[in-house]
Motif scaffolding. Structure first.
Motif, PDB file in Angstrom:
ATOM      1  N   MET A   1     -11.968 -11.417   6.125  1.00 42.42           N
ATOM      2  CA  MET A   1     -12.055 -10.478   5.017  1.00 42.42           C
ATOM      3  C   MET A   1     -13.489 -10.466   4.490  1.00 42.42           C
ATOM      4  SD  MET A   1     -10.240 -10.515   1.221  1.00 42.42           S
ATOM      5  CE  MET A   1      -9.971 -12.224   1.260  1.00 42.42           C
ATOM      6  N   TYR A  52      -1.163  -4.515   4.001  1.00 40.58           N
ATOM      7  CA  TYR A  52      -1.316  -4.978   2.617  1.00 40.58           C
ATOM      8  C   TYR A  52      -0.055  -4.792   1.778  1.00 40.58           C
ATOM      9  CZ  TYR A  52      -6.338  -5.002   3.572  1.00 40.58           C
ATOM     10  OH  TYR A  52      -7.566  -5.245   4.102  1.00 40.58           O
ATOM     11  N   LYS A  66      -0.786 -10.813   2.920  1.00 43.30           N
ATOM     12  CA  LYS A  66      -2.176 -10.357   3.061  1.00 43.30           C
ATOM     13  C   LYS A  66      -2.618  -9.591   1.808  1.00 43.30           C
ATOM     14  CE  LYS A  66      -5.010  -7.314   6.028  1.00 43.30           C
ATOM     15  NZ  LYS A  66      -4.988  -6.469   7.234  1.00 43.30           N
ATOM     16  N   TYR A  70      -5.555 -10.618  -0.876  1.00 41.67           N
ATOM     17  CA  TYR A  70      -6.624  -9.677  -1.219  1.00 41.67           C
ATOM     18  C   TYR A  70      -6.675  -9.452  -2.730  1.00 41.67           C
ATOM     19  CZ  TYR A  70     -10.098  -6.226   0.147  1.00 41.67           C
ATOM     20  OH  TYR A  70     -11.278  -5.558   0.347  1.00 41.67           O
TER      21      TYR A  70
END
Length: 146
Positions: A1, A52, A66, A70
């Protein structure tokens, strides 16, 4: 990321889903963002295809693992940058508002470097700052910023 994967608008969707928790409906996101539901559906489906967001038909949307990871980074980035601007003379409110204008363009590497130079603060002007233990070069340098 890298922290630069998503557009500012998609970042807002991730933050909103994180704040609201599980099973957020399109109409809720639409009302909050002031955007047509079809636009929300398209963007959320793109976030889902990128891993996501989960979509449970007739129930709503929620973040995947995920997406949660984030979202934690997004909060950390916002709080580190706000604390930095506050340190250089802006009020807490000004710092938060100013950071909201540009935070989507600051990489994870830059945030880790700024955080390290600040001694890994655990509290910022917008709230608690959480650190991924692998991001801490010197965990004994943690300080509490007021």
């Amino acid at each position: 990321m890298t922290g630069l994967e998503l557009s500012p608008r998609k970042i807002e969707y991730i933050k909103y889903l994180f704040e609201k928790g599980d099973n957020v409906r399109t109409t809720e996101i639409s009302a909050h963002m002031g955007v047509d539901p079809s636009t929300i559906t398209k963007a959320i489906n793109e976030l889902a295809s990128s891993g996501y967001v989960n979509h449970v038909p007739y129930r709503g949307f929620s973040l995947t693992e995920k997406g949660e990871e984030y979202a934690h980074f997004l909060l950390r980035r916002h709080r580190i940058l706000s604390l930095m601007l506050n340190h250089y003379g802006l009020t807490a409110e000004e710092s938060c508002a100013e950071v909201a204008r540009f935070e989507a363009y600051v990489s994870k590497k830059a945030i880790n470097t700024i955080c390290d130079s600040m001694g890994h603060p655990t509290f910022g002007v917008c709230g608690r700052i959480e650190h991924d233990s692998c991001n801490l070069k010197h965990s004994h340098h943690e300080t509490h910023e007021e």
